[in-house]
Write a protein that holds these residues in place. Structure first.
Motif, short mmCIF file in Angstrom:
data_model
loop_
_atom_site.label_atom_id
_atom_site.label_comp_id
_atom_site.label_asym_id
_atom_site.label_seq_id
_atom_site.Cartn_x
_atom_site.Cartn_y
_atom_site.Cartn_z
N SER A 93 0.83 -1.21 0.00
CA SER A 93 0.00 0.00 0.00
C SER A 93 0.86 1.25 0.00
O SER A 93 0.59 2.21 -0.73
CB SER A 93 -0.92 0.01 1.23
OG SER A 93 -1.84 -1.04 1.17
N ASP A 94 1.92 1.24 0.83
CA ASP A 94 2.83 2.38 0.89
C ASP A 94 3.51 2.60 -0.46
O ASP A 94 3.63 3.74 -0.93
CB ASP A 94 3.90 2.18 1.97
CG ASP A 94 3.31 2.22 3.37
OD1 ASP A 94 2.15 2.64 3.53
OD2 ASP A 94 4.03 1.82 4.32
N ILE B 193 3.24 5.85 -2.81
CA ILE B 193 4.44 6.57 -3.27
C ILE B 193 4.48 6.62 -4.79
O ILE B 193 4.83 7.65 -5.38
CB ILE B 193 5.71 5.91 -2.68
CG1 ILE B 193 5.76 6.14 -1.17
CG2 ILE B 193 6.97 6.44 -3.35
CD1 ILE B 193 6.84 5.34 -0.46
#
Length: 120
Positions: free
Chosen positions: A84-85, A89
């Motif tokens: 998810s990160d 990004i």
């Protein structure tokens, strides 16, 4: 002896001899039964102990498996969080690249007319 004779009076002669023989051998036969009883009880105790050991082993392996499942579940949650990160990004980088491209286009457009007008 009279009571013994009365007890065996209803039996056939060959049955009478068998039972009388068993009573005559009494202590020896009783010790054989005691040995048999001891061996049966010993075998049952051994099987019971083996069952307890197997149960303990299975419980231990089950606990280890539960711990591994818990660890893998936590690892999966961590990896999902990282994904998810990374996607967030990636989205931010795409937006930033689009803004940089937009700024570069505006800069080129501002510079291009001045270059064109200076040439004429």
């Amino acid at each position: 002896m009279a009571t013994t004779k009365a007890f065996f009076s209803h039996l056939k002669p060959d049955e009478d001899l068998t039972i009388k023989g068993a009573h005559m051998v009494g202590p020896s036969l009783e010790s054989k039964f005691d040995e048999l009883k001891y061996e049966i009880v010993h075998k049952i105790d051994k099987e019971l102990e083996d069952s307890k050991n197997a149960r303990t082993y299975i419980t231990q392996k089950y606990d280890e498996l539960c711990n591994k499942i818990q660890y893998l579940t936590e690892m999966d949650a961590t990896v999902s969080g990282f994904r998810s990160d990374i996607k967030a990004i990636e989205k931010q980088l795409t937006e930033l690249a689009a803004r940089v491209d937009d700024v570069e286009k505006r800069t080129l457009n501002k510079e291009c007319p001045s270059i064109s007008s200076s040439m004429f």
